[in-house]
Design a protein around this motif. Structure first.
Motif, PDB file in Angstrom:
ATOM      1  N   ASN A   1      31.451  23.492  55.396  1.00 32.56           N
ATOM      2  CA  ASN A   1      31.643  24.476  54.374  1.00 32.56           C
ATOM      3  C   ASN A   1      30.776  25.616  54.217  1.00 32.56           C
ATOM      4  OD1 ASN A   1      29.541  22.822  53.496  1.00 32.56           O
ATOM      5  ND2 ASN A   1      30.233  22.537  51.546  1.00 32.56           N
ATOM      6  N   VAL A   2      29.868  25.772  55.236  1.00 35.96           N
ATOM      7  CA  VAL A   2      28.692  26.780  55.406  1.00 35.96           C
ATOM      8  C   VAL A   2      29.184  28.027  56.274  1.00 35.96           C
ATOM      9  CG1 VAL A   2      26.364  27.149  56.060  1.00 35.96           C
ATOM     10  CG2 VAL A   2      27.282  24.854  55.340  1.00 35.96           C
ATOM     11  N   MET A   3      28.834  29.103  55.719  1.00 33.52           N
ATOM     12  CA  MET A   3      29.232  30.309  56.383  1.00 33.52           C
ATOM     13  C   MET A   3      28.072  31.261  56.164  1.00 33.52           C
ATOM     14  SD  MET A   3      31.819  32.015  53.476  1.00 33.52           S
ATOM     15  CE  MET A   3      32.446  30.670  52.909  1.00 33.52           C
ATOM     16  N   ALA A   4      27.852  32.439  57.139  1.00 38.01           N
ATOM     17  CA  ALA A   4      27.073  33.306  57.205  1.00 38.01           C
ATOM     18  C   ALA A   4      27.306  34.715  56.519  1.00 38.01           C
ATOM     19  CB  ALA A   4      26.392  33.583  58.629  1.00 38.01           C
ATOM     20  N   LEU A   5      26.727  35.227  55.587  1.00 41.50           N
ATOM     21  CA  LEU A   5      27.079  36.591  55.028  1.00 41.50           C
ATOM     22  C   LEU A   5      25.841  37.710  55.540  1.00 41.50           C
ATOM     23  CD1 LEU A   5      28.025  36.303  51.287  1.00 41.50           C
ATOM     24  CD2 LEU A   5      29.374  36.448  53.210  1.00 41.50           C
ATOM     25  N   THR A   6      26.267  38.605  56.365  1.00 43.15           N
ATOM     26  CA  THR A   6      25.353  39.567  56.768  1.00 43.15           C
ATOM     27  C   THR A   6      25.174  40.711  55.769  1.00 43.15           C
ATOM     28  OG1 THR A   6      27.309  40.859  58.009  1.00 43.15           O
ATOM     29  CG2 THR A   6      25.883  39.283  59.283  1.00 43.15           C
ATOM     30  N   GLN A   7      26.165  40.653  54.709  1.00 39.37           N
ATOM     31  CA  GLN A   7      25.986  41.547  53.541  1.00 39.37           C
ATOM     32  C   GLN A   7      26.605  40.829  52.371  1.00 39.37           C
ATOM     33  OE1 GLN A   7      27.202  45.557  54.746  1.00 39.37           O
ATOM     34  NE2 GLN A   7      29.243  44.977  53.958  1.00 39.37           N
ATOM     35  N   ILE A   8      26.063  41.027  51.236  1.00 45.92           N
ATOM     36  CA  ILE A   8      26.707  40.353  50.078  1.00 45.92           C
ATOM     37  C   ILE A   8      27.682  41.615  49.401  1.00 45.92           C
ATOM     38  CG2 ILE A   8      26.202  39.306  47.762  1.00 45.92           C
ATOM     39  CD1 ILE A   8      23.436  38.891  49.046  1.00 45.92           C
ATOM     40  N   ASP A   9      28.844  41.552  49.717  1.00 39.65           N
ATOM     41  CA  ASP A   9      29.790  42.332  49.025  1.00 39.65           C
ATOM     42  C   ASP A   9      30.165  42.395  47.708  1.00 39.65           C
ATOM     43  OD1 ASP A   9      30.084  43.996  51.720  1.00 39.65           O
ATOM     44  OD2 ASP A   9      31.386  42.517  52.460  1.00 39.65           O
ATOM     45  N   ASP A  10      30.232  40.935  47.270  1.00 34.03           N
ATOM     46  CA  ASP A  10      30.665  40.487  45.802  1.00 34.03           C
ATOM     47  C   ASP A  10      30.135  39.409  45.500  1.00 34.03           C
ATOM     48  OD1 ASP A  10      32.405  40.194  43.638  1.00 34.03           O
ATOM     49  OD2 ASP A  10      33.965  39.256  44.598  1.00 34.03           O
ATOM     50  N   PRO A  11      28.946  39.608  44.892  1.00 32.15           N
ATOM     51  CA  PRO A  11      27.950  38.431  44.014  1.00 32.15           C
ATOM     52  C   PRO A  11      28.834  37.902  42.999  1.00 32.15           C
ATOM     53  CG  PRO A  11      27.172  40.649  43.789  1.00 32.15           C
ATOM     54  CD  PRO A  11      28.150  40.919  44.868  1.00 32.15           C
ATOM     55  N   ALA A  12      29.696  38.714  42.510  1.00 32.42           N
ATOM     56  CA  ALA A  12      30.427  37.960  41.161  1.00 32.42           C
ATOM     57  C   ALA A  12      31.382  36.766  41.727  1.00 32.42           C
ATOM     58  CB  ALA A  12      31.270  39.116  40.578  1.00 32.42           C
TER      59      ALA A  12
END
Length: 274
Positions: free
Chosen positions: A173-184
């Protein structure tokens, strides 16, 4: 505190150590329980780490905590590292058993105890951790066990993908985010970066996107601007003081085989922060 010929020494290896609150916390607990132990800070330059670790054996110390920048490097000087710390790749507690040194990491369990104490559930929630360093590894190891999903972000792509790859070997259930598009889009956001230690540091996430349904945590144990601004948006917030307390509680138990007085340690921390 009464120092005797039988006093067992514990302490902290770090560089720097001047800011540490741990001596106040541990010494208050030793004194309250009448244990013949004391806790001291040791300023250990990275070039001297091996000699410092040898001194644990030479001086028959009960053990030490290990902090920045030694948590990873100390592993090569130990006899054993427990499974959790081995996976995390960092040690924050060393125990000396008759000259054999074993490394543990109590940071992740300390953070989970802090969440539990504050009534913040992880199970079934979507969690974002900002930062892919040692603290994120320790926290992510436990968060990913319970959360519906765990996203990790770091500007250092190599560190980010290495951590996500390691966690993905044991979790799905783990994923990488290279940018945070939607912190909400996350129920819980955790800052595991140093951003917030210094005045004027940029926020690790876009505060304007947050809503009152979210929880924002910071592993920094002082109140940061991230938490203040998140609270203004109606978010539930938690600083890192509870993690500091509970990782210390777990280290205390490893050294002494005694359950420490948590409230005494907590009070000592608050006093030391003034």
């Amino acid at each position: 505190m009464n120092i005797t010929g039988k006093t067992r020494i514990t302490g902290l290896f770090g560089y720097p150590v001047e800011h540490t609150l741990s001596p106040a916390m541990h010494n208050a607990a030793f004194e309250h329980l009448g244990l013949d132990y004391c806790y001291l800070p040791f300023l250990v330059h990275p070039n001297s780490l091996g000699k410092a670790v040898d001194s644990i054996r030479a001086l028959s110390m009960a053990g030490v905590n290990v902090t920045v920048p030694h948590k990873e490097a100390v592993i090569s000087f130990l006899n054993d590292v427990n499974e959790e710390a081995c996976f995390i790749g960092a040690v924050n507690t060393v125990v000396n058993r008759e000259g054999r040194l074993t490394g543990y990491n109590t940071d992740g369990r300390g953070f989970m105890r802090s969440l539990e104490e504050n009534g913040i559930p992880v199970a079934g929630n979507k969690v974002l951790v900002v930062g892919a360093g040692g603290a994120s590894r320790a926290v992510g190891y436990y968060i990913s066990e319970k959360a519906a999903s765990l996203a990790i972000h770091d500007i250092d792509r190599n560190k980010l993908h290495k951590l996500v790859s390691d966690l993905s070997n044991i979790r799905k259930n783990v994923m990488a985010l290279t940018q945070i598009d939607d912190p909400a889009g996350f129920d819980i956001i955790i800052n595991a970066t140093p951003l917030g230690l210094k005045k004027g540091d940029p926020s690790p996430v876009d505060i304007s996107a947050l809503s009152p349904t979210q929880t924002v945590c910071d592993l920094i144990y002082k109140r940061t601007s991230l938490l203040d601004l998140a609270a203004q948006k109606g978010c539930r917030t938690m600083d890192g003081l509870g993690m500091l307390l509970w990782q210390g509680v777990l280290a205390f138990e490893l050294w002494t085989s005694v359950s420490p007085p948590v409230d005494i340690m907590r009070t000592a921390l608050f006093k030391a922060m003034r």
